[in-house]
Design a protein around this motif. Sequence first.
Motif, PDB file in Angstrom:
ATOM      1  N   ARG A 510      -0.583   6.625  -1.841  1.00 54.41           N
ATOM      2  CA  ARG A 510      -0.736   7.134  -3.201  1.00 54.41           C
ATOM      3  C   ARG A 510      -0.858   8.653  -3.205  1.00 54.41           C
ATOM      4  N   ALA A 590       7.438   3.153  -3.484  1.00 53.23           N
ATOM      5  CA  ALA A 590       7.128   2.871  -4.885  1.00 53.23           C
ATOM      6  C   ALA A 590       6.781   1.395  -5.073  1.00 53.23           C
ATOM      7  N   GLU A 595       4.695   1.202  -8.368  1.00 55.04           N
ATOM      8  CA  GLU A 595       5.300   2.222  -9.219  1.00 55.04           C
ATOM      9  C   GLU A 595       6.751   1.836  -9.520  1.00 55.04           C
TER      10      GLU A 595
END
Length: 820
Positions: A510, A590, A595
Amino acid sequence: MAGERRRRGGEGARERARDRATRREQQRGPGRGRTALVIAAAAAAVALGVAAVATEWSRWSAAARLVTPHPAPPALPPDSTGPLASPHRFWGTYRPHVYFGMKTRSPRALVTGLMWLQQGEGGGSLRHTCEQSDGLSRYGWLMHDGVNFGVQEIRDKGLFLKTEFVKRLGGEHGGDWSWRITARMEGVGSPVPLLSLFFYVATDGQGTLKPHLENRTRLAAVTGTAEELGSFTLTFLRPTTESREDPKYASYNYLEAASPGLHRLTEVVRSSLSNRFVFTPPGGPRRRFFAVDTFQGLPGEHPREGQLLLHQVTLEPPGIVEVTFESGSVVGRPSRLAGGALSAALSQHVAAFEQRFEETFGLGRKGFPLPQQRFAQAALSDLLGGMGYFHGRSLVQSPLQEQPVAAPEAVLFTAVPSRSFFPRGFLWDEGFHQLLLARWDPVLSREVIAHWLDLMNTEGWIPREQILGEEARAKVPPEFLLQHSETANPPTLLLALQRLLPDAPLPYLRRLFPRLHAWYNWYNQTQAGPLPLTFRWRGRDTQPERFLNPKTLASGLDDYPRASHPSPEERHLDLRCWMALASRVLAEVAERLGEPAGPYRVMEQALSDNGLLEQLHWAPELGAFADYGNHSAAVGLRWQSPAPPAPGQPPAAPQLVREVREAPRLRFVGALGYVSLFPLLLQLLRPDSPRLPAVLAAMRSEQQLWTPFGLRSLARDSPLYMQRNTQHDPPYWRGSIWVNINYLALQALHSYANTEGPQREQAAELYRELRHNLVANLYRQHAESGFLWEHYSDSTGRGQGCHPFAGWSALVVLAMAEDY
């Protein structure tokens, strides 16, 4: 009709207005006309001024953004490298440019190091920083686990030195450590030449050192304090015989000086040497020798706040000298880490290293004999022992700037390609380094990647070469100090990150993700090609007439043949493949974070589309994938006579200049080599691709890329094979064998051999042969020369370029382990 009247009425109104304006202008007279011209001129001047201001603002803004760090939170948490957060890594051999030395991971660290001098006529040669010109027949780490201990052997014209260190944790400042230096002469007559060992400790602007002398000439110990270390004691024990039981006669000298900078320590010591000293062993001959005396300062240098204390031991080998560092914050220390305690600690760490190495790479289980296992251990250890911690500012420049500027202060923890020639960080090298180190120590590798990403500026750019601090700058020619903001480098860190991804903690990913996204966008925005889904390396040499083929340093492949005439129409195959890899890895990151991964997957699919890849980069006349650009196949170098000299001036020497015998045109570049393999190397080609057989055939063709030692970088039948690029630039990526690309080839062949497809058996056969050839040659060359090398001859297999090169050449360990 009404409508037509309105149209006519409108035209008449405009005509009447023009008539009235004409009459008013006639009534003003000539003076009024001049006033209008003055006003118009003033308005133009204002407009020009505004344009100039806008231009200057644009330049200032570009300069500001160039040196503005990326606004995302740092990938590396603050203070994560300090003694409390990471005590086991705080001290280390983080000075790869010296033969032996240690420092802390702090910006202005206390540094320690070793120099030596074989006494002889004229004073001999002082050894300190790793220099190829020193002519050492061998040096490098045999064992180094990256944290606790290391064992290195050095052979210097009959002198054998073994340097060993061990760390012991404790306290709040990284704990204690000890050194042992073993010296003996081999193959020399009698009397044995005297040897001087110089142990030094130096500060660089902070901290204090206090010498403790015995008999006015022997520096027995140094006590000191530093911001990151608290209080400490460095003790120089008296030398012993090789049995470590009996004392060894020695002469002692010491030096205390104000340091003009860590990069000039060798000069300080050399300028302080005097031969007025006499070695007088009991019952032995008296011999004059060189020793440190007084330091009078260096020309043009002013003393700084730093201190240097140096302990010189002069003896007749064989002998052993030990040095201990003890932290003042260690409570309940069991014993001094010296003598038997040091030997026991070394033995424990050696056993643990060998067990961990086998568990990690399994070379014993694979049947490699012990000498080849030792070779692989040394390759890994040299890479770990070449880790460096650097602090300073890069010198950077934007195309909109006339003058370079200094980037903000930064720190970097990284491996280096070569301790002698490239003892600093290189962006594209580091991804290959971390492929190996990620297998040995994933935590270490994750930290290094975070360090690199934290160098990013607000645009998403990372300078390709990191030259941080005076010691690093001292090893770089001035013309290479400047980093240009339009210049990229292959994003090989993503190779290592992809390997680390399955086990990487989510908080770590992250922190990385915003910077990875910015980096990815920077490539897409600044390195885009002339057509959609094409890419072009910026920063090619800007004076093509000077080069047989203008270099492309940004690609990492330097002088590999590209289009002969750089232009915006170029399409670079390798960069397109790197961007496909980047899209894949960004999508995987991701997805792990939850994400949106869609845009990355779309880009990956487009860049992996084999049909579009063929359309843009398949060269039918070459039968291979290739670059595209403004290219002439008829270029050469010829000697040009200089103009007659001016009266009284000596004649200039003839020069080699480029001659273009055929006008360039837009076409595919006729160079079959590493770039042609990139769709295979990064595994973009489908296993059933109709182009895969041709790629495999080129790899196996001895007239093209195949050799008994590995794949050569440029086919033998290519026009620029082994051709010089200038009068002073020998061929580099024009035929030599490079281990990093051969490793990618092995990785790809291994994958194709284990995937259903019509070329599966051929890929498996090529894989077995290539792996054998590469491993056998690197082991043979290391056994003969004592080093891993930068690249290898495609005709003899001999090591070439700089040495030692335990950078990506250490990937041979993964090839031996079949770890892809």
